[in-house]
Design a protein around this motif. Sequence first.
Motif, short mmCIF file in Angstrom:
data_model
loop_
_atom_site.label_atom_id
_atom_site.label_comp_id
_atom_site.label_asym_id
_atom_site.label_seq_id
_atom_site.Cartn_x
_atom_site.Cartn_y
_atom_site.Cartn_z
N CYS A 18 27.00 37.40 -27.66
CA CYS A 18 26.62 36.46 -28.72
C CYS A 18 27.46 35.19 -28.47
N ALA A 51 26.61 28.05 -23.12
CA ALA A 51 25.28 27.99 -22.50
C ALA A 51 25.04 26.67 -21.79
N GLN A 67 22.15 37.68 -27.79
CA GLN A 67 21.76 37.25 -29.14
C GLN A 67 22.13 35.77 -29.30
N TRP A 68 21.11 34.92 -29.32
CA TRP A 68 21.29 33.47 -29.49
C TRP A 68 21.29 33.15 -30.98
N THR A 117 15.39 28.61 -27.58
CA THR A 117 16.32 28.97 -26.51
C THR A 117 16.24 27.99 -25.34
N ASP A 118 15.89 26.72 -25.64
CA ASP A 118 15.73 25.75 -24.56
C ASP A 118 17.04 25.41 -23.86
N ILE A 120 19.11 27.67 -22.89
CA ILE A 120 19.43 28.80 -22.02
C ILE A 120 18.59 28.73 -20.75
N MET A 142 16.88 30.71 -18.54
CA MET A 142 16.39 32.09 -18.58
C MET A 142 16.55 32.80 -17.24
N ILE A 171 16.54 38.99 -24.76
CA ILE A 171 17.00 37.72 -25.33
C ILE A 171 16.33 37.55 -26.69
N CYS A 172 17.15 37.38 -27.72
CA CYS A 172 16.65 37.19 -29.08
C CYS A 172 17.27 35.94 -29.68
N ASP A 173 16.50 35.26 -30.52
CA ASP A 173 17.07 34.13 -31.27
C ASP A 173 16.97 34.46 -32.76
N VAL A 228 12.62 36.92 -27.68
CA VAL A 228 12.09 35.86 -26.83
C VAL A 228 11.70 36.41 -25.47
#
Length: 374
Positions: free
Chosen positions: A75, A81, A101-102, A107-108, A110, A112, A121-123, A358
């Motif tokens: 996290c 990032a 966990q963002w 998530t721009d 990050i 990927m 990957i979760c926001d 995501v």
Amino acid sequence: QAVLFAKTPGPHRAFRSMALCALLLGTLAVAAAQKTAIVDSQLSAELKERVGSSWRLVSLEDATAEDLRSAEILCPPFGLARNASAFSSLLEKMTSGKLLQWMAAGTDLINMSAVPENFAICDVHQGGVAIPEYVLSAILQWNVRILQMDADFRACTWRQDMVNSCKRPKYHKEVANQTVGLIGFGTIGRGVATRALGLQMRVVAVDARPPAVTPPGLAWIGTDDQLPRLLAESDFVVVAVPLLPATRNMIGVKELSLMKSDAVLINIARGPIVDEVPFWAALQGEKIGGAVLDVWWNDFSWFQNGTWPSTYNFSSLPNVWMTPHVSVNTLEAHNETLDQAAANFLALAKGQPLHNVVRNASLGGPGGPSLLLA
């Protein structure tokens, strides 16, 4: 405890010894069962309140090599990032990782491709109230101008010599029957629509995947190819889509030319969704009515020296209202962020589905089976 047992009759002493052993074994079992998560130190205490003893939370600064190897959740702070090499190096060390966990929507930031596929990957979707309220506040203030009326009234009276120079102000506008056009009909778009309809505004929307049936109250909703129609009809255009290759520079020269001459663009999504150069020209030349901007092309540059939020000095334009990416900055939204993240911590510990996924994790690399389904 040894003294206590020495004074206790045999059978009772044996019983208490067994109870103590059970307690110690239970404590050791809980410690062994605890999973490790690497977290932003600024959020550690608040997350701990929510996840209890199921997770051992280690701040990134204090994490040992073993902590990183065994940790199942990362996290990270936003700044990490943005440092691509440091972020990639950290992820490579987390060989047991299962969840990134963002702690924001979108998530721009990050890369990927740098996140190993063993990570889901979760926001979080924490802005469903705060951001729509910001948008409606901007719409109301643009029409009513309370702060301007306040400033004018303070300046024209209240003098010690009792000389007053006040004049009746110009008419202000009513929002009822004005049209708000929503580019994006996700959590934020729907929240704006609900509130705008409560003010008797006309609401239209476009979305990459619009619902098959027009939601109650909306005049219409269509796919993104209906964007020209939305721009031509709207008094306020609200940008509420994620930043993706398909949405970068979505609002450019052509789109700006379709807006009403007094229309206002409100961007609470991401700066680069609007093409910076023609947008500046349209505002400077007063080709559109104005803008309310909470997001920028160089977002968060104000926390360091040497960079403006934009190439252009938007602060010089009187038809622009601006804030530093704070439309979601409420205590309630902060708590919602923590609650949603904690829910994923607990779900992972129990082997349950994650929320706001995501990207799913996979076993065995590309094409492998899904590890965690949304």
